[in-house]
Design a protein around this motif. Structure first.
Motif, PDB file in Angstrom:
ATOM      1  N   ALA A  61       0.819  -1.216   0.000  1.00 45.67           N
ATOM      2  CA  ALA A  61       0.000   0.000   0.000  1.00 45.67           C
ATOM      3  C   ALA A  61       0.847   1.258   0.000  1.00 45.67           C
ATOM      4  O   ALA A  61       0.513   2.235  -0.674  1.00 45.67           O
ATOM      5  N   ALA A  62       1.933   1.255   0.741  1.00 41.05           N
ATOM      6  CA  ALA A  62       2.779   2.449   0.811  1.00 41.05           C
ATOM      7  C   ALA A  62       3.366   2.776  -0.562  1.00 41.05           C
ATOM      8  O   ALA A  62       3.365   3.937  -0.987  1.00 41.05           O
ATOM      9  N   LEU A  63       3.860   1.759  -1.255  1.00 41.59           N
ATOM     10  CA  LEU A  63       4.408   1.962  -2.600  1.00 41.59           C
ATOM     11  C   LEU A  63       3.316   2.450  -3.539  1.00 41.59           C
ATOM     12  O   LEU A  63       3.515   3.406  -4.295  1.00 41.59           O
ATOM     13  N   ALA A  64       2.148   1.817  -3.490  1.00 45.56           N
ATOM     14  CA  ALA A  64       1.044   2.184  -4.383  1.00 45.56           C
ATOM     15  C   ALA A  64       0.627   3.629  -4.152  1.00 45.56           C
ATOM     16  O   ALA A  64       0.476   4.400  -5.101  1.00 45.56           O
ATOM     17  N   GLN A  65       0.446   4.010  -2.907  1.00 45.31           N
ATOM     18  CA  GLN A  65      -0.013   5.358  -2.610  1.00 45.31           C
ATOM     19  C   GLN A  65       1.035   6.405  -2.961  1.00 45.31           C
ATOM     20  O   GLN A  65       0.709   7.435  -3.549  1.00 45.31           O
ATOM     21  N   ALA A  66       2.288   6.145  -2.635  1.00 39.40           N
ATOM     22  CA  ALA A  66       3.351   7.113  -2.956  1.00 39.40           C
ATOM     23  C   ALA A  66       3.478   7.295  -4.469  1.00 39.40           C
ATOM     24  O   ALA A  66       3.642   8.420  -4.957  1.00 39.40           O
ATOM     25  N   SER A  67       3.371   6.206  -5.205  1.00 42.96           N
ATOM     26  CA  SER A  67       3.482   6.287  -6.668  1.00 42.96           C
ATOM     27  C   SER A  67       2.279   6.991  -7.275  1.00 42.96           C
ATOM     28  O   SER A  67       2.421   7.746  -8.242  1.00 42.96           O
ATOM     29  N   ALA A  68       1.100   6.765  -6.719  1.00 46.27           N
ATOM     30  CA  ALA A  68      -0.092   7.449  -7.221  1.00 46.27           C
ATOM     31  C   ALA A  68      -0.001   8.949  -6.971  1.00 46.27           C
ATOM     32  O   ALA A  68      -0.379   9.745  -7.829  1.00 46.27           O
ATOM     33  N   VAL A  69       0.511   9.324  -5.827  1.00 47.64           N
ATOM     34  CA  VAL A  69       0.713  10.751  -5.536  1.00 47.64           C
ATOM     35  C   VAL A  69       1.719  11.343  -6.517  1.00 47.64           C
ATOM     36  O   VAL A  69       1.504  12.421  -7.073  1.00 47.64           O
ATOM     37  N   GLN A  85      -5.080   7.635  -7.168  1.00 49.84           N
ATOM     38  CA  GLN A  85      -4.863   7.762  -5.726  1.00 49.84           C
ATOM     39  C   GLN A  85      -6.028   7.172  -4.956  1.00 49.84           C
ATOM     40  O   GLN A  85      -5.845   6.473  -3.957  1.00 49.84           O
ATOM     41  N   TRP A  86      -7.260   7.434  -5.391  1.00 51.85           N
ATOM     42  CA  TRP A  86      -8.432   6.931  -4.680  1.00 51.85           C
ATOM     43  C   TRP A  86      -8.495   5.416  -4.787  1.00 51.85           C
ATOM     44  O   TRP A  86      -8.895   4.740  -3.851  1.00 51.85           O
ATOM     45  N   GLN A  87      -8.103   4.887  -5.933  1.00 50.43           N
ATOM     46  CA  GLN A  87      -8.096   3.437  -6.096  1.00 50.43           C
ATOM     47  C   GLN A  87      -7.102   2.784  -5.134  1.00 50.43           C
ATOM     48  O   GLN A  87      -7.355   1.699  -4.622  1.00 50.43           O
ATOM     49  N   ARG A  99     -14.436   6.227   1.136  1.00 50.73           N
ATOM     50  CA  ARG A  99     -15.857   6.599   1.112  1.00 50.73           C
ATOM     51  C   ARG A  99     -16.007   8.114   1.193  1.00 50.73           C
ATOM     52  O   ARG A  99     -16.742   8.724   0.413  1.00 50.73           O
ATOM     53  N   ASP A 100     -15.291   8.732   2.126  1.00 53.83           N
ATOM     54  CA  ASP A 100     -15.398  10.177   2.304  1.00 53.83           C
ATOM     55  C   ASP A 100     -14.923  10.936   1.068  1.00 53.83           C
ATOM     56  O   ASP A 100     -15.544  11.917   0.652  1.00 53.83           O
ATOM     57  N   VAL A 101     -13.837  10.445   0.462  1.00 54.48           N
ATOM     58  CA  VAL A 101     -13.311  11.094  -0.743  1.00 54.48           C
ATOM     59  C   VAL A 101     -14.314  10.971  -1.885  1.00 54.48           C
ATOM     60  O   VAL A 101     -14.628  11.950  -2.563  1.00 54.48           O
ATOM     61  N   TYR A 102     -14.835   9.760  -2.092  1.00 57.46           N
ATOM     62  CA  TYR A 102     -15.792   9.563  -3.180  1.00 57.46           C
ATOM     63  C   TYR A 102     -17.059  10.392  -2.962  1.00 57.46           C
ATOM     64  O   TYR A 102     -17.590  10.966  -3.906  1.00 57.46           O
ATOM     65  N   GLN A 103     -17.539  10.477  -1.736  1.00 57.56           N
ATOM     66  CA  GLN A 103     -18.738  11.272  -1.474  1.00 57.56           C
ATOM     67  C   GLN A 103     -18.498  12.746  -1.797  1.00 57.56           C
ATOM     68  O   GLN A 103     -19.363  13.405  -2.385  1.00 57.56           O
ATOM     69  N   SER A 104     -17.327  13.256  -1.439  1.00 55.19           N
ATOM     70  CA  SER A 104     -17.053  14.668  -1.734  1.00 55.19           C
ATOM     71  C   SER A 104     -16.896  14.893  -3.238  1.00 55.19           C
ATOM     72  O   SER A 104     -17.310  15.936  -3.757  1.00 55.19           O
TER      73      SER A 104
END
Length: 159
Positions: A61-69, A85-87, A99-104
């Motif tokens: 997850a850390a690699l995925a999130q850092a790369s998406a950013v 990033q949301w994925q 959920r919160d990100v998608y709702q906004s």
């Protein structure tokens, strides 16, 4: 102009070698090759997406999130890369945040069926099947051909 073109060719070779290493099960080497390709052509968000998706496939997850950013930064904040990033939030099990990100986002783009699909997936992760069904059905109202929404509903119904 020649330098970026040459770097793209080398980066493509690194990507191919990374895919081969990943398929053979050598994940450490694959990650090194993917990251090498991305650093060679640091102006391309798509190469960072390869690293992010590799991280998601392999539970990093850390690699995925850092790369998406990083992909988002490289793109100047384009929506496609923010969606990546949301994925990664969903893939890492951060369902409440997703959920919160998608709702906004739905408030900003209420006719984007993919946002409702993401919301539905987040609700499944939170064990809120009723809210997930509403989200998937809304996605299908917007886009009756959404295979992801259909799959989400099938997952809820056990089929």
């Amino acid at each position: 102009l020649v330098a970026p073109f040459a770097l793209n060719i080398v980066a493509d070779t690194q990507l191919e070698r990374g895919q081969t290493a990943e398929l053979s099960g050598n994940l450490v080497h694959a990650q090194d090759l993917y990251e090498s390709a991305s650093s060679m052509a640091s102006w391309q968000p798509a190469l960072e997406e390869v690293v992010a998706r590799f991280g998601m496939r392999n539970g990093d997850a850390a690699l995925a999130q850092a790369s998406a950013v990083e992909a988002t930064v490289r793109s100047g904040g384009q929506l496609r890369w923010r969606e990546l990033q949301w994925q990664t939030l969903l893939a890492s099990g951060e369902y409440a945040t997703a959920r919160d990100v998608y709702q906004s986002l739905i408030e900003q783009r209420p006719t984007d069926s993919s946002l409702y699909v993401g919301l539905g997936i987040a609700h499944i992760g939170l064990a809120d099947e009723g809210a997930a069904m509403v989200a998937f059905n809304t996605a299908l109202q917007i886009n009756p051909n959404s295979e992801q929404a259909q799959a989400g509903l099938a997952q809820i119904s056990g089929g």
